[in-house]
Design a protein around this motif. Structure first.
Motif, short mmCIF file in Angstrom:
data_model
loop_
_atom_site.label_atom_id
_atom_site.label_comp_id
_atom_site.label_asym_id
_atom_site.label_seq_id
_atom_site.Cartn_x
_atom_site.Cartn_y
_atom_site.Cartn_z
N VAL A 163 70.22 39.38 -92.46
CA VAL A 163 69.09 40.09 -93.07
C VAL A 163 67.89 39.92 -92.14
N VAL A 164 67.39 41.03 -91.62
CA VAL A 164 66.41 40.93 -90.52
C VAL A 164 65.11 41.67 -90.83
N PRO A 165 64.04 41.33 -90.09
CA PRO A 165 62.71 41.92 -90.34
C PRO A 165 62.46 43.17 -89.50
N SER A 174 70.33 41.44 -82.90
CA SER A 174 71.22 41.00 -81.81
C SER A 174 71.32 39.47 -81.76
N TRP A 175 70.22 38.78 -82.06
CA TRP A 175 70.28 37.31 -82.09
C TRP A 175 71.31 36.83 -83.10
N LYS A 176 71.50 37.63 -84.17
CA LYS A 176 72.49 37.26 -85.19
C LYS A 176 73.88 37.77 -84.81
N LEU A 189 74.99 43.82 -91.64
CA LEU A 189 73.61 43.80 -91.16
C LEU A 189 72.72 44.57 -92.13
N LYS A 190 71.66 43.89 -92.62
CA LYS A 190 70.69 44.61 -93.45
C LYS A 190 69.34 44.65 -92.74
N PRO A 191 69.00 45.83 -92.18
CA PRO A 191 67.69 45.94 -91.54
C PRO A 191 66.59 45.99 -92.60
N ALA A 192 65.36 45.76 -92.17
CA ALA A 192 64.23 45.86 -93.10
C ALA A 192 64.05 47.32 -93.51
N GLU A 193 63.56 47.55 -94.71
CA GLU A 193 63.38 48.92 -95.21
C GLU A 193 62.33 49.67 -94.39
N GLN A 194 61.46 48.92 -93.68
CA GLN A 194 60.43 49.57 -92.86
C GLN A 194 61.01 50.10 -91.55
N PHE A 241 69.12 34.76 -91.79
CA PHE A 241 67.93 35.51 -92.19
C PHE A 241 66.82 35.31 -91.18
N THR A 242 66.10 36.38 -90.87
CA THR A 242 64.80 36.25 -90.20
C THR A 242 63.81 37.04 -91.02
N GLY A 243 62.69 36.41 -91.34
CA GLY A 243 61.67 37.08 -92.14
C GLY A 243 60.64 36.07 -92.61
N SER A 244 60.00 36.39 -93.70
CA SER A 244 58.91 35.53 -94.17
C SER A 244 59.45 34.25 -94.82
N THR A 245 58.61 33.24 -94.84
CA THR A 245 58.98 31.96 -95.47
C THR A 245 59.25 32.17 -96.95
N GLY A 253 67.45 30.03 -103.01
CA GLY A 253 67.68 30.14 -104.45
C GLY A 253 68.92 30.97 -104.76
N TYR A 254 69.09 32.10 -104.05
CA TYR A 254 70.27 32.95 -104.29
C TYR A 254 71.55 32.15 -104.04
N SER A 255 71.51 31.35 -102.98
CA SER A 255 72.68 30.55 -102.64
C SER A 255 72.99 29.56 -103.77
N GLU A 266 65.10 31.82 -90.16
CA GLU A 266 64.06 31.87 -89.12
C GLU A 266 62.85 32.50 -89.79
N CYS A 267 61.83 31.72 -90.05
CA CYS A 267 60.74 32.25 -90.88
C CYS A 267 59.41 32.31 -90.13
N GLY A 268 58.34 32.14 -90.87
CA GLY A 268 57.02 32.41 -90.30
C GLY A 268 56.49 31.33 -89.38
N GLY A 269 55.29 31.58 -88.86
CA GLY A 269 54.65 30.61 -87.97
C GLY A 269 53.14 30.78 -87.95
N VAL A 300 54.40 39.08 -84.53
CA VAL A 300 55.35 38.21 -83.84
C VAL A 300 55.36 36.88 -84.59
N CYS A 301 56.57 36.39 -84.92
CA CYS A 301 56.64 35.16 -85.71
C CYS A 301 55.96 34.00 -84.98
N ASN A 302 56.10 33.95 -83.65
CA ASN A 302 55.49 32.84 -82.90
C ASN A 302 54.16 33.24 -82.24
N ILE A 401 49.07 35.91 -90.81
CA ILE A 401 48.46 37.24 -91.00
C ILE A 401 49.41 38.32 -90.50
N PHE A 402 50.11 38.05 -89.44
CA PHE A 402 51.06 38.99 -88.85
C PHE A 402 50.36 40.27 -88.40
N GLY A 403 49.26 40.08 -87.67
CA GLY A 403 48.49 41.19 -87.13
C GLY A 403 47.68 40.68 -85.95
#
Ligand code: NAD
Length: 497
Positions: A163-165, A174-176, A189-194, A241-245, A253-255, A266-269, A300-302, A401-403
Motif C-alpha cells: 500500500v503506497v503513497p 518499486s521499493w516494495k 499493489l494498491k496505489p494512492a487514490e491521488q 506500507f508507505t504513507g502517513s504515521t 490495528g487491522y492486523s 515506512e511513515c512520516g518524518g 518527501v517523507c525525509n 506539513i508535507f509541503g
C-alpha cells in the motif's frame, strides 16, 4: 510555450489513460461499477475516471494472488528464471520511461524532468538490482551436534499487499515490488487514490515481461475501502506500507483485528538539517538545505523540514537558503526547465497553506514565500516558504506539513542541536554539516534516525536500507535487508542415523 514543453503537452493530449484495475492478468472495473476521477493538480481538471474497488474486488484480487502463489508458477520457480523475468520487467520500464514519467507528472504534479531523471530510472534500477541479487542468496546450516542437521531456509510469505503513497508512486511501489517479487511472493499493489495511473501501467509491463497472471495484481481505490479491505483480509500474509504515521497505525490495528499479518511501515518524518558554524562550505550546505525541503514540492517523507542553524551563522546562512529558494518558483510541471511543480491535491494545498497560517499565529516569522501562486492555471501551487524564529515545540516544527515549508530553529552548540533534533516523534532521517570529524561522528551517533547524512543531504542508493526510528516506521526498505521482511525463516531438523 517552449518546444520541449509543447512536446509533453502533445503527448499528454494524445495519451489514452487506463482507468481500470488489474486482477489475474485482466483489466477490470469495480464489481459495483463505481469510479473516481483522478485529477491533474497542475490544472484542477479530471484526467480520467478510475475503478473504485471495494471489499469484494479486493477479495477477488487476494484469491487470484493466492492461487498464483499456490501454483508455484512464480513462488517455486528457479531464482535464476525469476531474475531473467524481473530484468526484462526493468528493461520495459526503461523502454517506457517517457510514458511512465508523463503519467507520474500528470497524476501528482511533479516536474517532468524529475520524473524522468529520478522516479523512472530509480524504480527500474530497484527492480533490476533485486533481480540481480535473487540467485546469489544462500541459506544457512546451523552449527549443531554431529548427529543432526539443521537447515535454516527462507521461504516467501505468500500474498503480500503493498500500500503506497502519492509522492513517489512508482518509486515507492518499486521499493516494495523488487524484494517481494524477487523472494517469490504474489503481490497486490494498491496505489494512492491521488495517483493510481502509473501503477496500473506498471502491472501491465510486469505481465508483458512474463510475470505470471495473478502474481502482481493492482487494485485502485480509496484507502478507507480498498486499503482497509487489504489490511483486514484473512488471507493476506503481510502488508508493506508507505504513507502517513496515522494510517500506518491503522494497519497495525487491522492486523490485530484479523490474522496477525506482518506489517512493515515506512511513515512520516520531520528531518532535522543541522548546520554547525564550522561548516566549511556554507554555499553548498545552503543549496542542499533548499533542495532538501523544496524538492518534489516538499512532499518527501525525509524532507529536511527543520533547519537547525548555529546562532553565529544564522543570518548569513538563511539569506543563502532564501536566494536558492527564489530560483525554485513553481511552474508548469510539463515544462522540462522547471524544478518545482504542483501540490498533489487541493486538499493538500489547503493543508500546507493552513500550516503557514498556524506558523504565523504561533509567532514564527515568515521571511519568504507563503502564498498560493499560478491560481489562474486552476492548479495547486505554493511558493517555497521559509519561517525564521521557530521554536521546536511549535506545531510547524513538530507536525509533518508535507509541503515546501521550512522551519528555521537556532541552537547554541552541538549538544543543543542533538537535543532539539531528537525532540520529535519521528526519526526517519537527519543531516549534519561540520568540518570537524569529532563533531560529525559524535552527532551522527547520537541522532535517533534511520539515515544520517554528513556534509550532504539525501544521498540515496538501493544498496542501503531506508526506514525510520520511533514513529517513522517499522522495518526497512531497500538493500538485502528488505528481503527479510518478505520471507519467513524456517528451521528443518534432520536426524542422522
Ligand atoms: P496516507 O497515509 O494518507 O496514504 C498512504 C496509502 O494508504 C494510500 O494508498 C492510501 O489510499 C492508503 N490509506 C489511506 N487511508 C487508509 C485507511 N484508513 N486504511 C487503509 N489504507 C489507507 O499517505 P499519503 O498522504 O498518500 O502520503 C504521504 C505520507 O507518506 C507522508 O506522511 C509521508 O511522510 C509518507 N511517506 C513515507 C515514506 C517513507 O519511506 N518513510 C516515503 C514516502 C512517503
Amino acid at each position: 510555450m517552449t518546444v520541449n514543453q509543447s512536446k509533453w503537452h502533445d503527448a499528454a493530449k494524445a495519451h489514452r489513460f487506463v482507468g481500470k484495475s488489474l486482477i489475474g492478468g485482466k483489466l477490470v472495473d469495480a464489481q459495483s461499477g463505481k469510479t473516481f476521477g483522478t485529477i491533474n493538480p497542475a490544472t484542477g481538471q479530471v484526467l480520467t475516471e478510475v475503478a473504485s474497488l471495494d471489499v469484494a474486488d479486493v477479495d477477488a484480487a487476494v484469491r487470484s494472488a493466492r492461487a498464483a502463489f499456490e501454483s508455484g508458477s512464480w513462488s517455486r520457480r528457479a531464482p535464476a528464471e525469476r531474475k531473467k523475468i524481473l530484468q526484462r520487467f526493468a528493461e520495459l520500464m526503461h523502454e517506457h520511461a517517457e510514458e511512465l514519467a508523463l503519467l507520474e507528472t500528470l497524476d501528482m504534479g511533479k516536474p517532468i524532468s524529475d520524473a524522468l531523471s529520478v522516479d523512472v530510472p530509480g524504480s527500474a534500477n530497484t527492480i533490476s538490482w533485486y533481480a540481480e541479487a535473487v540467485d546469489k542468496l544462500y541459506d544457512e546450516i546451523a552449527p549443531t551436534p554431529d548427529n543432526v542437521l539443521a537447515m535454516i531456509t527462507r521461504e516467501p510469505l505468500g500474498v503480500v499487499a503493498a500500500v503506497v503513497p502519492w509522492n513517489f508512486p512508482l518509486l515507492m511501489a518499486s521499493w516494495k515490488l523488487g524484494p517481494a517479487l524477487a523472494a517469490g511472493n504474489s503481490v497486490i499493489l494498491k496505489p494512492a487514490e491521488q495517483s493510481p495511473l502509473s501503477a496500473v501501467r506498471l502491472g501491465q509491463l510486469a505481465l508483458e515481461a512474463g510475470i505470471p497472471e495473478g502474481v502482481l495484481n493492482v487494485v485502485t481505490g480509496f484507502g478507507e475501502t480498498a486499503g482497509k479491505a487489504l489490511g483486514l483480509h484473512m488471507d493476506v500474509d503481510a502488508v508493506t506500507f508507505t504513507g502517513s504515521t496515522q494510517v500506518g497505525k491503522f494497519f497495525l490495528g487491522y492486523s490485530a483485528q484479523s490474522n496477525m499479518k506482518r506489517i512493515a511501515l515506512e511513515c512520516g518524518g520531520k528531518t532535522p538539517h543541522i548546520v554547525m558554524a564550522d561548516c566549511g562550505n556554507l554555499d553548498e550546505a545552503a543549496t542542499a538545505a533548499a533542495f532538501g525541503i523544496f524538492f518534489n514540492q516538499g512532499e518527501v517523507c525525509n524532507a529536511g523540514s527543520r533547519l537547525l542553524v548555529q546562532e553565529s551563522i544564522k543570518d548569513e546562512f538563511i539569506e543563502k537558503v532564501i536566494a536558492v529558494g527564489k530560483t525554485l518558483e513553481p511552474g508548469d510541471p510539463l515544462d522540462p526547465s522547471i524544478k518545482l511543480g504542483a501540490i498533489v491535491t487541493e486538499e493538500q494545498m489547503n493543508r500546507v497553506l493552513g500550516y503557514i497560517g498556524i506558523g504565523k499565529e504561533e509567532g514564527a516569522r515568515l521571511i519568504a514565500g507563503g502564498q498560493r501562486v499560478r491560481t489562474e492555471s486552476g492548479g495547486y501551487f505554493v511558493e517555497p516558504t521559509v519561517f525564521d524564529d521557530v521554536k521546536n515545540d511549535m506545531r510547524i516544527a513538530q507536525e509533518e506539513i508535507f509541503g515546501p515549508v521550512l522551519a528555521t530553529i537556532t541552537f547554541k552548540d552541538p549538544e543543543d542541536a542533538v537535543r532539539i533534533a531528537n525532540d520529535s516523534i519521528y526519526g526517519l532521517a537527519a543531516a549534519v554539516w561540520t568540518d570537524n570529524i569529532n563533531t560529525a561522528l559524535n552527532t551522527a551517533r547520537r541522532l535517533r534516525a534511520g539515515s544520517v547524512w554528513v556534509n550532504n543531504f539525501d544521498e540515496s542508493n538501493v544498496t542501503v536500507p531506508f526506514g525510520g526510528y520511533k514513529q517513522s516506521g517499522i522495518g526497512r526498505d531497500k538493500s538485502l535487508h528488505a528481503i527479510e521482511k518478505y520471507t519467513e525463516l524456517k528451521t528443518t531438523w534432520i536426524k542422522l542415523r
